[in-house]
Design a protein around this motif. Structure first.
Motif, PDB file in Angstrom:
ATOM      1  N   PRO A   1       0.820  -1.233   0.000  1.00 19.21           N
ATOM      2  CA  PRO A   1       0.000   0.000   0.000  1.00 19.21           C
ATOM      3  C   PRO A   1       0.844   1.270   0.000  1.00 19.21           C
ATOM      4  O   PRO A   1       0.487   2.254  -0.672  1.00 19.21           O
ATOM      5  N   PHE A   2       1.946   1.274   0.731  1.00 15.97           N
ATOM      6  CA  PHE A   2       2.820   2.439   0.760  1.00 15.97           C
ATOM      7  C   PHE A   2       3.436   2.680  -0.620  1.00 15.97           C
ATOM      8  O   PHE A   2       3.556   3.829  -1.074  1.00 15.97           O
ATOM      9  N   GLN A   3       3.813   1.607  -1.301  1.00 16.16           N
ATOM     10  CA  GLN A   3       4.401   1.732  -2.633  1.00 16.16           C
ATOM     11  C   GLN A   3       3.395   2.293  -3.627  1.00 16.16           C
ATOM     12  O   GLN A   3       3.711   3.198  -4.413  1.00 16.16           O
ATOM     13  N   VAL A   4       2.189   1.750  -3.602  1.00 22.00           N
ATOM     14  CA  VAL A   4       1.164   2.186  -4.548  1.00 22.00           C
ATOM     15  C   VAL A   4       0.820   3.657  -4.329  1.00 22.00           C
ATOM     16  O   VAL A   4       0.723   4.444  -5.285  1.00 22.00           O
ATOM     17  N   VAL A   5       0.651   4.047  -3.072  1.00 21.21           N
ATOM     18  CA  VAL A   5       0.255   5.420  -2.768  1.00 21.21           C
ATOM     19  C   VAL A   5       1.348   6.410  -3.170  1.00 21.21           C
ATOM     20  O   VAL A   5       1.051   7.455  -3.771  1.00 21.21           O
TER      21      VAL A   5
ATOM     22  N   LEU B   1       2.915  10.513  -9.555  1.00 19.68           N
ATOM     23  CA  LEU B   1       2.476  10.621 -10.953  1.00 19.68           C
ATOM     24  C   LEU B   1       1.392  11.685 -11.107  1.00 19.68           C
ATOM     25  O   LEU B   1       1.424  12.483 -12.059  1.00 19.68           O
ATOM     26  N   VAL B   2       0.439  11.706 -10.172  1.00 18.41           N
ATOM     27  CA  VAL B   2      -0.638  12.701 -10.243  1.00 18.41           C
ATOM     28  C   VAL B   2      -0.081  14.105 -10.123  1.00 18.41           C
ATOM     29  O   VAL B   2      -0.423  15.008 -10.904  1.00 18.41           O
ATOM     30  N   LEU B   3       0.801  14.324  -9.149  1.00 19.63           N
ATOM     31  CA  LEU B   3       1.379  15.658  -8.954  1.00 19.63           C
ATOM     32  C   LEU B   3       2.250  16.064 -10.140  1.00 19.63           C
ATOM     33  O   LEU B   3       2.264  17.233 -10.536  1.00 19.63           O
TER      34      LEU B   3
ATOM     35  N   GLN C   1      10.127  14.420  -8.359  1.00 22.63           N
ATOM     36  CA  GLN C   1      11.165  13.473  -8.785  1.00 22.63           C
ATOM     37  C   GLN C   1      10.532  12.078  -8.929  1.00 22.63           C
ATOM     38  O   GLN C   1      10.526  11.275  -7.998  1.00 22.63           O
ATOM     39  N   VAL C   2      10.002  11.782 -10.110  1.00 26.11           N
ATOM     40  CA  VAL C   2       9.294  10.512 -10.316  1.00 26.11           C
ATOM     41  C   VAL C   2      10.261   9.331 -10.263  1.00 26.11           C
ATOM     42  O   VAL C   2       9.960   8.293  -9.657  1.00 26.11           O
ATOM     43  N   LEU C   3      11.429   9.470 -10.890  1.00 26.85           N
ATOM     44  CA  LEU C   3      12.416   8.380 -10.874  1.00 26.85           C
ATOM     45  C   LEU C   3      12.842   8.065  -9.450  1.00 26.85           C
ATOM     46  O   LEU C   3      12.928   6.895  -9.059  1.00 26.85           O
ATOM     47  N   LEU C   4      13.081   9.092  -8.653  1.00 24.42           N
ATOM     48  CA  LEU C   4      13.454   8.874  -7.258  1.00 24.42           C
ATOM     49  C   LEU C   4      12.321   8.188  -6.505  1.00 24.42           C
ATOM     50  O   LEU C   4      12.567   7.322  -5.651  1.00 24.42           O
ATOM     51  N   THR C   5      11.084   8.534  -6.815  1.00 22.17           N
ATOM     52  CA  THR C   5       9.934   7.903  -6.160  1.00 22.17           C
ATOM     53  C   THR C   5       9.904   6.406  -6.435  1.00 22.17           C
ATOM     54  O   THR C   5       9.655   5.595  -5.536  1.00 22.17           O
ATOM     55  N   VAL C   6      10.160   6.028  -7.678  1.00 25.03           N
ATOM     56  CA  VAL C   6      10.173   4.602  -8.040  1.00 25.03           C
ATOM     57  C   VAL C   6      11.281   3.871  -7.290  1.00 25.03           C
ATOM     58  O   VAL C   6      11.084   2.767  -6.760  1.00 25.03           O
TER      59      VAL C   6
END
Length: 213
Positions: free
Chosen positions: A14-18, A24-26, A34-39
């Motif tokens: 759940p933490f990963q999905v959220v 992605l939404v933001l 930083q989308v890459l850092l989030t992944v």
């Protein structure tokens, strides 16, 4: 795959999905995320499961939950969502919390050693391990933050030696705070080693005996 490892993977899901969905939404809205850092951070949320698999042990849920919250509020919110830049004291609070979490990890290590050898370790040794664990990780974390700023382009350290030393001190104080909680409240029970719990009980009993009636 062992059952407890599968449970830990699902516990982190759940933490990963959220975090990924929020990033992605933001990013689609136009925020500098930083989308890459989030992944990459989402992948690190499997660290407890990996540790259980490699070291063939079980990590208490309290420690796993603390780790997932730390990753979410620290590296994710702080670096990926740029909260560090918006709230100057956020970094210090996160490093303080990391000291508490890593002190718990030190407690768990002492506990597992005591379970393996079948006898409590000296309380002074346990306390030393508990306090040195967050101090060592705090120094290592600062190296990782420097590398992240240099390679990925985050702004974790603000290019300041004062910021770096303040973070290490915050982590150290967090470790001390965890020890105080253990001595006073004897928590968390699922992490605390028997030697330190007994020492805390003796300390509490001595204080009640010395108190005026």
């Amino acid at each position: 795959m062992p059952k407890q490892v599968r449970r830990s993977l699902l516990f982190a899901l759940p933490f990963q999905v959220v975090t990924i969905a929020l990033a992605l939404v933001l990013a689609l809205i136009g925020f500098p995320i930083q989308v890459l850092l989030t992944v990459l951070l989402a992948l690190t949320m499997w660290a407890p499961a990996a540790a259980e698999l490699v070291f063939r042990t079980t990590l208490p849920r309290a420690l796993q939950l603390h780790y997932l919250i730390f990753i979410t509020l620290g590296p994710f919110a702080g670096s990926a969502l740029n909260v560090y830049a918006m709230i100057p004291d956020w970094d210090t609070l996160i490093h303080f919390d990391s000291g508490v979490m890593l002190a718990w990890l030190g407690m768990l290590w002492v506990r597992r050693v005591e379970e393996r050898v079948g006898t409590p370790l000296p309380s002074w040794f346990g306390l030393l391990v508990v306090q040195l664990t967050p101090m060592a990780f705090a120094a290592a974390w600062e190296i990782c933050e420097y590398a992240s700023d240099l390679i990925i382009g985050t702004n974790s350290q603000n290019g300041s030696l004062e910021d770096t030393m303040g973070d290490i001190m915050a982590g150290t104080l967090g470790g001390l705070f965890a020890i105080v909680l253990l001595v006073i409240l004897r928590r968390p029970r699922t992490v605390a080693p028997a030697s330190l719990v007994r020492a805390a009980r003796r300390s509490g009993s001595a204080e009640r005996t010395d108190a005026p009636h």
